[in-house]
Write a protein that holds these residues in place. Structure first.
Motif, PDB file in Angstrom:
ATOM      1  N   ASP A 203       0.811  -1.214   0.000  1.00  0.00           N
ATOM      2  CA  ASP A 203       0.000   0.000   0.000  1.00  0.00           C
ATOM      3  C   ASP A 203       0.851   1.274   0.000  1.00  0.00           C
ATOM      4  O   ASP A 203       1.933   1.330   0.579  1.00  0.00           O
ATOM      5  N   ARG A 204       0.279   2.279  -0.642  1.00  0.00           N
ATOM      6  CA  ARG A 204       0.914   3.591  -0.761  1.00  0.00           C
ATOM      7  C   ARG A 204       1.296   4.180   0.594  1.00  0.00           C
ATOM      8  O   ARG A 204       2.274   4.915   0.715  1.00  0.00           O
ATOM      9  N   SER A 208       4.823   6.306   1.157  1.00  0.00           N
ATOM     10  CA  SER A 208       4.946   7.759   1.297  1.00  0.00           C
ATOM     11  C   SER A 208       5.936   8.133   2.393  1.00  0.00           C
ATOM     12  O   SER A 208       6.602   9.164   2.299  1.00  0.00           O
ATOM     13  N   GLU A 237       2.900   0.237  -4.681  1.00  0.00           N
ATOM     14  CA  GLU A 237       1.971   1.249  -5.201  1.00  0.00           C
ATOM     15  C   GLU A 237       2.329   2.634  -4.692  1.00  0.00           C
ATOM     16  O   GLU A 237       2.772   2.766  -3.549  1.00  0.00           O
ATOM     17  N   GLY A 238       2.083   3.623  -5.504  1.00  0.00           N
ATOM     18  CA  GLY A 238       2.156   5.007  -5.022  1.00  0.00           C
ATOM     19  C   GLY A 238       3.556   5.572  -4.942  1.00  0.00           C
ATOM     20  O   GLY A 238       3.829   6.460  -4.127  1.00  0.00           O
ATOM     21  N   GLU A 240       6.175   8.041  -5.882  1.00  0.00           N
ATOM     22  CA  GLU A 240       6.097   9.378  -6.480  1.00  0.00           C
ATOM     23  C   GLU A 240       7.458   9.997  -6.752  1.00  0.00           C
ATOM     24  O   GLU A 240       7.568  10.886  -7.589  1.00  0.00           O
ATOM     25  N   GLY A 258       3.085   3.909  -9.907  1.00  0.00           N
ATOM     26  CA  GLY A 258       2.996   5.181  -9.197  1.00  0.00           C
ATOM     27  C   GLY A 258       3.206   6.362 -10.113  1.00  0.00           C
ATOM     28  O   GLY A 258       3.645   6.219 -11.255  1.00  0.00           O
TER      29      GLY A 258
END
Ligand code: C2E
Ligand code: MG
Ligand code: MG
Ligand code: MG
Length: 285
Positions: A203-204, A208, A237-238, A240, A258
């Motif tokens: 999961d993102r 992060s 995922e996610g 950036e 992502g």
């Protein structure tokens, strides 16, 4: 939602709640009309294998609503309502059919032989026609089942024995199963042993914080190790930033989805940028 007010039941008829109910009713009728009028569309976010020359290895299908008044809406704004009103099955089948049709068309046009991942809500997963609907859709669209990946979350598997039966049937029909938003739900490691799951999506929320938090890095490392031992694939995922990407690659995670690579794209844009990149560049070849 009404229940959440608990002792404030009296507020049932407050202006605020009345407004919310009206909004829900309007949304429900809009959803129905929107489905009938073909206002929904599917975008695709590329999944990239970093180690292999940054090759595209799959796409995730993500639904959007081209609302006549409100413009292009993301799923967060209407999936919850679709779930509550039961429209999710119709909407979900639309996404499944469209995603399978599109991927088959890309394969036929000489595109890379990659799978398409489609999200299934709990309601959709637990409805009795799921298996039949999926078989029908695969037959109609001509997509081979191994190119369809179904994304479910841990909360979908709360009813363990039913989930297990459904998953086994799905896997027997040849499709692949991916555990979405991994680590955010009722993550019992027992699930992973029990169920035929091919892939986990980190999961993102763990990504992060990964550059600042050694805890997040430890969680990611643990998921990677566990998946490897259980023979499952992993995708993060996610992602950036380059910094996040570097940490993941360092940790041994090679598959990435992502914004760092790309936001979800309309079909034509995905074609141009990822499926037929030579044409995008034009002069190369
Ligand atoms: P998800 O399945 O976890 O999909 C990933 C979401 O994260 C997508 O949002 C995607 O645009 C977003 N995302 C991807 N990379 C990044 C990134 O680097 N940074 C940030 N901030 N976000 C990123 P989207 O399209 O708004 O979808 C939200 C959720 O709605 C999905 O989360 C999924 O749970 C649900 N959803 C989307 N399409 C469908 C559908 O067809 N059926 C069902 N049942 N649910 C869907
Ligand atoms: Mg997903
Ligand atoms: Mg997710
Ligand atoms: Mg999600």
């Amino acid at each position: 939602e009404v229940k959440k007010n608990g002792r404030n039941d009296y507020q049932f008829f407050s202006d605020d709640l009345n407004g919310q109910i009206m909004e829900q009713l309007e949304l429900e009728s809009d959803l129905r009309k929107g489905l009938a009028r073909g206002e929904f569309t599917v975008h695709y976010q590329p999944q990239i294998r970093t180690a292999d020359n940054e090759r595209i290895i799959g796409v995730e299908a993500l639904v959007r609503w081209n609302h006549p008044v409100k413009g292009l809406l993301g799923p967060g704004l209407f999936i919850p309502a679709a779930e509550v009103t039961g429209r999710i099955v119709e909407l979900g089948n639309f996404v499944l059919r469209e995603a399978c049709r599109q991927m088959r068309q890309w394969h036929d046009a000489g595109g890379p032989r990659i799978p398409v991942a489609v999200n299934l809500s709990s309601q959709q997963f637990l409805q009795y026609n799921l298996l039949e609907d999926i078989r029908d859709i695969l037959r109609e669209t001509g997509l081979a089942p191994e190119y369809l990946e179904l994304e479910i979350t841990e909360s979908t598997m709360m009813d363990a024995s039913r989930a297990s039966a459904i998953l086994n049937d799905l896997v027997k029909s040849g499709v692949r199963i991916s555990l979405d938003d991994f680590g955010t739900g009722y993550s019992s490691l027992g699930y992973l042993k029990l169920y035929p799951i091919h892939k986990v999506k980190i999961d993102r929320s763990f990504i992060s914080g990964i550059s600042g938090s050694s805890h997040d890095r430890a969680i990611v490392a643990t998921i990677l190790t566990m998946a490897e031992h259980l023979g499952m694939q992993v995708i993060a995922e996610g992602i950036e930033t380059k910094e996040q990407l570097d940490i993941l690659v360092e940790s041994g995670c090679r598959d990435i989805q992502g914004y760092y690579y790309s936001k979800p794209l309309a079909a034509e844009e995905l074609e141009r940028k990822y499926l037929w990149p030579a044409e995008a560049v034009g002069k190369i070849v």
